[in-house]
Design an enzyme around this catalytic site. Structure first.
Site, PDB file in Angstrom:
ATOM      1  CG  ASN A  97      -2.290   0.744   0.538  1.00 25.41           C
ATOM      2  OD1 ASN A  97      -2.600   1.490   0.236  1.00 25.41           O
ATOM      3  ND2 ASN A  97      -3.587   0.142   1.355  1.00 25.41           N
ATOM      4  N   GLY A 154       0.630  -1.064   9.627  1.00 24.44           N
ATOM      5  CA  GLY A 154       0.413  -0.061   8.991  1.00 24.44           C
ATOM      6  C   GLY A 154       1.970   0.847   9.925  1.00 24.44           C
ATOM      7  NE  ARG A 213      -5.125 -15.377  18.855  1.00 32.48           N
ATOM      8  CZ  ARG A 213      -5.626 -14.578  18.571  1.00 32.48           C
ATOM      9  NH1 ARG A 213      -6.142 -13.353  19.048  1.00 32.48           N
ATOM     10  NH2 ARG A 213      -6.405 -15.607  17.154  1.00 32.48           N
ATOM     11  CG  HIS A 262      24.904   3.827   8.301  1.00 28.54           C
ATOM     12  ND1 HIS A 262      25.282   3.573   6.827  1.00 28.54           N
ATOM     13  CD2 HIS A 262      23.079   3.392   8.328  1.00 28.54           C
ATOM     14  CE1 HIS A 262      23.938   3.935   6.113  1.00 28.54           C
ATOM     15  NE2 HIS A 262      22.634   3.960   6.952  1.00 28.54           N
ATOM     16  CB  ALA A 283      -0.632  -1.184  12.833  1.00 28.23           C
TER      17      ALA A 283
END
Length: 197
Positions: free
Chosen positions: A83, A139, A180, A113, A157
């Site tokens: 998305n 998200g 879980r 780095h 998210a």
């Protein structure tokens, strides 16, 4: 003698600011501009996506805007959906299994780095990231270099994934922890989430 890109892909220290690497990224930025702006949902959109991601299945879908460093190090399987606002720093191989869904704003990093400032001024290196099949990455998840996420996982998210997640796991938090098992799987759950308030 290896090129800087070969050194990068092999996980060896390399100079990201060499003329060779800057030239490659400049070409990729041109393709990203086409994908995100000028060819956004034109008849040429899929052709630009296939040129940018030559090692991905032809039916993957990346919703613009999308950003990456190289594109040819992304190996996305059949029916992968990514998305809006995804960032994939693909200095090393990024494998995304078939039918995996990635929500808005997800960042996948292979670049790392040195902690020492003098070393950081001259080199970096990369570690591959693997995401299994049929996963759902929520998200604004961040996936760090060297991580493997197993098949059929859900990552909550906003999570930051810094270590491997086994198959059929729900993982959340910063750092992401398995809270879980999913899909009738058995396995170890982080004891922190078993405590009662």
């Amino acid at each position: 003698m290896k090129t800087q890109k070969e050194r990068m892909f092999d996980g060896e220290p390399y100079d990201a600011h060499s003329e060779e690497m800057v030239s490659i990224r400049r070409r990729v930025k041109g393709l990203l501009h086409k994908l995100n702006v000028t060819e956004y949902y034109t008849e040429n959109f899929q052709n630009v996506m296939n040129e940018l991601l030559p090692n991905s299945a032809p039916n993957v879908h990346f919703e613009p805007p999308f950003y990456c460093d190289y594109g040819d190090h992304i190996y996305a399987g059949n029916k992968v959906f990514i998305n809006f606002g995804a960032v994939i720093l693909d200095g090393a191989k990024v494998t995304i299994g078939a039918r995996t869904m990635i929500a808005p704003g997800v960042h996948i990093y292979t670049a790392q780095h040195p902690l020492d400032a003098d070393e950081r001024d001259v080199w970096e290196n990369c570690k591959p990231v693997t995401i299994g099949e049929r996963c759902w990455i929520g998200g604004h998840v961040t996936i760090c270099p060297g991580v493997t996420i197993g098949d059929r996982c859900v990552i909550g998210a906003g999570s930051v994934v810094v270590k491997d997640i086994p198959d059929d796991s729900l993982a959340v938090g910063n750092p992401a922890r398995v809270i879980r098992k999913l899909n009738n799987a058995e396995g170890e759950i982080d004891s922190y989430f078993l405590k009662k308030p």
